[in-house]
Design a protein around this motif. Structure first.
Motif, mmCIF file in Angstrom:
data_model
loop_
_atom_site.group_PDB
_atom_site.id
_atom_site.type_symbol
_atom_site.label_atom_id
_atom_site.label_comp_id
_atom_site.label_asym_id
_atom_site.label_seq_id
_atom_site.Cartn_x
_atom_site.Cartn_y
_atom_site.Cartn_z
ATOM 1 N N ASN B 58 0.825 -1.214 0.000
ATOM 2 C CA ASN B 58 0.000 0.000 0.000
ATOM 3 C C ASN B 58 0.852 1.254 0.000
ATOM 4 O O ASN B 58 0.547 2.222 -0.698
ATOM 5 C CB ASN B 58 -0.934 0.004 1.218
ATOM 6 N N ARG B 59 1.934 1.243 0.799
ATOM 7 C CA ARG B 59 2.822 2.412 0.866
ATOM 8 C C ARG B 59 3.466 2.666 -0.509
ATOM 9 O O ARG B 59 3.556 3.803 -0.968
ATOM 10 C CB ARG B 59 3.921 2.193 1.924
ATOM 11 N N GLN B 61 2.350 1.762 -3.374
ATOM 12 C CA GLN B 61 1.298 2.257 -4.280
ATOM 13 C C GLN B 61 1.027 3.731 -4.033
ATOM 14 O O GLN B 61 0.857 4.509 -4.975
ATOM 15 C CB GLN B 61 0.002 1.469 -4.045
ATOM 16 N N GLU B 62 0.998 4.108 -2.743
ATOM 17 C CA GLU B 62 0.750 5.511 -2.380
ATOM 18 C C GLU B 62 1.818 6.420 -2.963
ATOM 19 O O GLU B 62 1.517 7.468 -3.529
ATOM 20 C CB GLU B 62 0.748 5.657 -0.859
ATOM 21 N N ASP B 65 1.343 6.669 -6.648
ATOM 22 C CA ASP B 65 0.194 7.534 -6.942
ATOM 23 C C ASP B 65 0.564 8.996 -6.774
ATOM 24 O O ASP B 65 0.187 9.844 -7.570
ATOM 25 C CB ASP B 65 -0.974 7.205 -5.995
ATOM 26 N N ILE B 68 2.685 10.080 -9.660
ATOM 27 C CA ILE B 68 1.887 10.200 -10.887
ATOM 28 C C ILE B 68 1.043 11.473 -10.832
ATOM 29 O O ILE B 68 0.997 12.251 -11.781
ATOM 30 C CB ILE B 68 0.999 8.947 -11.100
ATOM 31 N N THR B 69 0.386 11.689 -9.672
ATOM 32 C CA THR B 69 -0.444 12.891 -9.526
ATOM 33 C C THR B 69 0.418 14.141 -9.676
ATOM 34 O O THR B 69 0.038 15.093 -10.364
ATOM 35 C CB THR B 69 -1.132 12.896 -8.140
ATOM 36 N N ASN B 95 -1.415 28.149 -7.533
ATOM 37 C CA ASN B 95 -2.330 28.543 -6.458
ATOM 38 C C ASN B 95 -2.464 27.425 -5.411
ATOM 39 O O ASN B 95 -1.774 26.408 -5.491
ATOM 40 C CB ASN B 95 -3.696 28.902 -7.050
ATOM 41 N N GLN B 96 -3.337 27.646 -4.460
ATOM 42 C CA GLN B 96 -3.504 26.679 -3.365
ATOM 43 C C GLN B 96 -3.864 25.262 -3.857
ATOM 44 O O GLN B 96 -3.213 24.291 -3.459
ATOM 45 C CB GLN B 96 -4.564 27.191 -2.395
ATOM 46 N N PRO B 97 -4.882 25.130 -4.750
ATOM 47 C CA PRO B 97 -5.193 23.773 -5.210
ATOM 48 C C PRO B 97 -3.996 23.084 -5.862
ATOM 49 O O PRO B 97 -3.777 21.888 -5.680
ATOM 50 C CB PRO B 97 -6.312 24.001 -6.231
ATOM 51 N N PHE B 98 -3.227 23.857 -6.625
ATOM 52 C CA PHE B 98 -2.062 23.297 -7.306
ATOM 53 C C PHE B 98 -1.062 22.721 -6.294
ATOM 54 O O PHE B 98 -0.582 21.597 -6.428
ATOM 55 C CB PHE B 98 -1.409 24.401 -8.155
ATOM 56 N N LEU B 100 -1.547 21.957 -3.054
ATOM 57 C CA LEU B 100 -2.116 20.842 -2.274
ATOM 58 C C LEU B 100 -2.169 19.566 -3.107
ATOM 59 O O LEU B 100 -1.952 18.480 -2.602
ATOM 60 C CB LEU B 100 -3.511 21.208 -1.759
ATOM 61 N N LYS B 101 -2.445 19.718 -4.380
ATOM 62 C CA LYS B 101 -2.514 18.543 -5.242
ATOM 63 C C LYS B 101 -1.133 17.899 -5.389
ATOM 64 O O LYS B 101 -1.022 16.685 -5.531
ATOM 65 C CB LYS B 101 -3.062 18.940 -6.618
ATOM 66 N N GLY B 103 0.812 17.706 -3.040
ATOM 67 C CA GLY B 103 1.041 17.040 -1.757
ATOM 68 C C GLY B 103 1.767 17.893 -0.732
ATOM 69 O O GLY B 103 2.357 17.374 0.204
ATOM 70 N N TYR B 202 2.722 14.525 9.851
ATOM 71 C CA TYR B 202 2.329 13.336 9.108
ATOM 72 C C TYR B 202 2.642 13.419 7.620
ATOM 73 O O TYR B 202 2.724 12.425 6.943
ATOM 74 C CB TYR B 202 0.827 13.071 9.284
#
Lengths: 395, 489
Positions: B58-59, B61-62, B65, B68-69, B95-98, B100-101, B103, B202
């Motif tokens: 899972n780690r 894969q995370e 992901d 990739i994102t 911007n903020q969404p960028f 945060l996306k 990470g 975290y």
């Protein structure tokens, strides 16, 4: 006219533009009819206020309700980091809504207040209550009890916990353009409509069963007469401090604690540990009983998809061959994390059963409210995790 | 008594046997329980292995992901970057969404000011304006520039692992638990840095984030370089445009002046020609009357002079008429009277006129027609002037026993006529002036041949009035070929 639903999804990385785009797309789909209610699910990567302003620029003063979510669920599939706007225009369904605040102080009272407010505003036959609560504060099972005090123990309730990207970041609840946190918002659907509901989980126990030897409400103090956190320390070979630093909730999303539910389908009710107390107690997102046998749970992609099929079949069966008009679907955030790029398969599985052109509205939640193993859609609702819950509407 | 003793012994015996069996049964059950417990513990141990493997999967894969994102998000930004040449527009997309996306919860892009050399914030997410002011002050005061953008590789700082004082101080200044920075380079020179960080324990920044940040920093560097190049190019382009506009205005002004001058010239020619023609008509009239002898006998010597007056008057009338025609065509006062005629018939009648001159010089005249459709729409009288001018020139300038060829063929939407001679040709230096009014080529033969220097000018004007074109090729001593086109019928 009956009921029409417009769906708008936007992944534009500009908060206002994203809200506006999603709302405009939904508004065009219902051919600019007057909205009865607008339901929205907004990712926390966006500036929440700006998104709501963007939506409001299209829908003006129409009632707006919803919550933050890691992703949306719609006929168009699963969209992470998105703004989803669902505009419902109906002359057969009446929508009334309410809010309960400060769920950290009294979850039950907040749940009670929200449903009372919604219930008092309608005189039509009440059919379904949909609620979204802050998943990180209070006790979600208590919020549900508060709502059941008003609506009745067997009243159909669906919904879940608003979520963020991680378990420690704020979640948001929206009502009429105001953004709240530490709250629960609910919509009551009344009128001459028929309902079929289904729910399933798909998480299975792993390892031996353990006995909860000391617990109160949503706090487990001891398991097998040992400090509660040891269950995670043992299985993951990590100290309590490390588990705390690495976010126990993130671990709990994949490996929750499950309680066996006595029924023919061997289903489990699951709880996610939100935090570890200084004394090693685990704070869960729902309550747990003393003397209960619990297990660590594990998920699997195939079982998740199988459970989606099971929930959809259950909902169809409970709809009794009526012509389905639209569907509401909530899926646990854990399921999205497990399925990852295959998240669309869960929605496709449901669509194959309920019909591929049926509008679906929903989102990913941290904890779900649904009638557990519902039959005739009148089964008692419970708070669960890692589950999928579906409500099918026919008029 | 004995019976009691026997019964007691029997009871004790039975109890002993029962006790014996119970003890054996209990021992067996405990053994079974122990075995069962062992099996459960064994299964539980296996469960731990499964969980451990599942968690690692899972780690992984995370992480995948997240990468990739991140790459997808940067790719989306890259598309925007390539479509704009305004660096401020690019910063506004971050911007903020960028962030945060990608990470992260904090972002800071600072560039070195060219004049002051100080670090200036170009984009920030997760910081208030007041925080930015403090950060700018701290970073500029304490000379962190070397640390922040002189490094070749991204720099990763975590509060729980960092002990070096300077790096640790940065965590406090930037109010973050962990961050990663990468220099922004333009043409291999660091001009600033990008910093991305997380405040949450975290969501610590990890080593894998360095690739993402390097790509991001490269994108910004390339965008700055492109913007710079574009600005320079745009500047030169604007300067060039300004100059072109300036020159065009000058040329337009000159052209206007030339038009005015030309008009004045045409008006002058027209008016002078009219003024000349009236007395000339009288002179010619009176000379004719005198020649008839009605006003008295005319002596042969007088008659000879009178005939010369008449001949020269005719030449003068011809010259004036040509001048008037040129002026009229130029001013647009003459409308071509277009008629549908046969090309062959037109040429035959023209050849009839020119043939005496041709025969006189023993020149061979050939017509080579390659057209399928023998019709054309022209002003017949004007076209006759064109052919007569060109043919008489060809004959005039071709020595005896030479050759003149008329060729007619179709070319695209036009009919192309050419009159080729084996004459004296035109000197190279005179070629540009051939169609000018009153121009006469400078050669020995030309001096002997009379002409006004208006013929070719008039021919050009008439052809242009028919929406045609005229040009020529010539080789000194070998001959010339005049070619013109007229639109097909």
């Amino acid at each position: 006219m009956a009921t029409v639903i417009g769906t708008g999804i936007s992944t534009k990385l500009d908060s206002f533009a994203s809200g506006k785009e999603a709302a405009l797309s939904a508004y065009y789909q219902i051919e600019k009819k007057d909205p009865s209610i607008v339901i929205t699910f907004i990712s926390t990567i966006f500036n929440q206020e700006a998104v709501i302003k963007g939506i409001r620029s299209i829908i003006r003063d129409a009632p707006l309700i919803g919550c933050s979510s890691i992703g949306s669920i719609s006929t168009y599939g699963s969209h992470r980091d998105s703004v989803a706007v669902f505009i419902i225009s109906s002359d057969s369904i009446e929508f009334s809504y309410g809010i309960g605040r400060e769920i950290n102080k009294s979850s039950r009272l907040a749940g009670h207040k929200a449903s009372k407010q919604a219930s008092d505003s309608t005189h039509s036959p009440k059919q379904l209550y949909m609620m979204f609560s802050d998943s990180l504060s209070g006790n979600s099972a208590d919020i549900l009890r508060g709502a059941q005090e008003v609506l009745g123990t067997s009243f159909p309730i669906i919904g879940g916990g608003a979520c963020n990207k991680s378990c420690i970041e704020k979640t948001y609840q929206y009502i009429n353009g105001d953004i709240h946190t530490n709250s629960v918002v609910g919509i009551l659907l009344s009128g001459d409509i028929k309902l079929g509901m289904g729910q399933s989980s798909g998480w299975q126990p792993i390892g031996k069963p353990h006995k909860v030897t000391k617990a109160k409400s949503n706090t487990i103090k001891e398991i097998d007469k040992k400090i509660a956190v040891e269950i995670y320390e043992d299985y993951f070979e990590k100290s309590a401090e490390k588990l705390r630093n690495e976010d126990i909730c993130k671990l709990g999303l994949y490996y929750p604690i499950g309680m066996r539910w006595i029924n023919k389908d061997k289903e489990y009710l699951t709880r996610i540990p939100l935090t570890i107390e200084e004394n090693g107690s685990l704070i869960l997102n729902g309550d747990i009983q003393e003397d209960e046998y619990i297990s660590l749970m594990i998920g699997d992609k195939d079982l998740v998809l199988e459970s989606a099929k099971k929930a959809a079949l259950m909902a169809i069966s409970n709809s009794k061959n009526a012509k389905i008009e639209f569907a509401i679907m909530f899926s646990g955030i854990s399921r999205l994390l497990l399925l990852r790029k295959d998240a669309y398969k869960e929605i496709d599985t449901v669509k194959k059963i309920i019909g591929k052109n049926i509008p679906i509205l929903g989102c990913y939640t941290l904890g779900e409210y649904a009638p557990f193993n519902a039959e005739e859609s009148k089964g008692q609702c419970h708070f669960n995790n890692q589950s999928i819950s579906i409500a099918l509407f026919s008029e | 008594m004995d019976i009691y003793i026997i019964i007691s012994v029997l009871i004790i015996g039975v109890l002993f046997i029962l006790y014996y069996f119970e003890r054996n049964r209990r021992g067996g059950s405990e053994k079974l329980n122990k075995r069962l417990q062992d099996i459960i513990d064994q299964l539980d141990s296996q469960a731990r292995i499964i969980i451990k493997t599942d968690l690692a999967l899972n780690r992984a894969q995370e992480d995948l992901d997240r990468k990739i994102t991140g790459l997808y998000t940067l790719h989306e930004l890259g598309k925007e970057v390539s479509s704009t040449f305004n660096i401020e527009n690019i910063f506004s997309l971050i911007n903020q969404p960028f962030v945060l996306k990608l990470g992260f919860s904090k972002l800071l892009i600072m560039l070195k000011d060219n004049l002051s050399g100080m670090l200036v914030t170009k984009s920030s997410i997760g910081y208030s304006d007041a925080e930015i002011k403090t950060i700018e002050l701290d970073l500029n005061k304490r000379k962190f520039a070397n640390l922040l953008f002189k490094k070749e590789k991204p720099m990763l700082i975590n509060r729980d692992t960092e002990s070096a004082s300077q790096e640790y101080a940065l965590l406090d200044i930037l109010n973050t638990e962990s961050f990663i920075t990468a220099p922004i380079a333009v043409k291999d020179e660091s001009v600033g840095f990008i910093l991305m960080g997380n405040t949450s324990l975290y969501g610590k920044v990890v080593e894998g984030d360095s690739e993402l940040l390097s790509i991001f920093a490269n994108q910004i560097g390339a965008a700055i370089e492109n913007t710079k190049l574009y600005t320079e190019l745009f500047g030169s382009h604007k300067e060039l445009e300004r100059r072109v506009v300036e020159r065009t205005q000058e040329l337009e002004k000159l052209n206007e002046e030339l038009k005015n001058l030309n008009k004045m010239k045409s008006d002058f020619i027209s008016s002078v020609s009219h003024e000349l023609r009236t007395p000339l008509t009288s002179i010619k009239g009176y000379a004719s009357i005198l020649m008839t002898g009605k006003l008295g006998d005319v002596l042969p010597a007088q008659k000879e002079r009178l005939e010369k007056i008449d001949k020269h008057s005719n030449s003068l009338v011809h010259l004036i008429n040509n001048l008037l025609d040129i002026a009229r065509i130029e001013s647009g006062n003459v409308q071509m009277e277009m008629k549908d005629i046969s090309i062959k018939e037109m040429l035959d009648s023209i050849v009839d006129i020119i043939i005496p001159q041709v025969k006189e010089k023993n020149i061979s005249l050939k017509i080579n027609s390659k057209i399928k459709f023998d019709r054309i729409k022209v002003d017949p009288s004007q076209m006759e002037r064109v052919f007569l001018n060109l043919l008489s020139n060809a004959v005039k300038f071709t020595p005896e026993k030479g050759m003149v060829i008329i060729e007619i063929k179709e070319k695209n939407d036009d009919i192309q006529f050419s009159i080729e001679d084996t004459g004296i040709g035109i000197p190279t230096q005179d070629i540009p002036k051939v169609f000018q009014e009153f121009f006469r080529a400078d050669n020995a033969l030309d001096q002997k041949i009379k002409g006004s220097g208006l013929g070719l000018s008039l021919v050009k004007k008439i052809i242009e009035a028919h929406k045609g074109k005229i040009w020529f090729d010539s080789e000194l001593g070998k001959g010339s070929r005049f070619t013109f086109t007229l639109p097909k019928y």
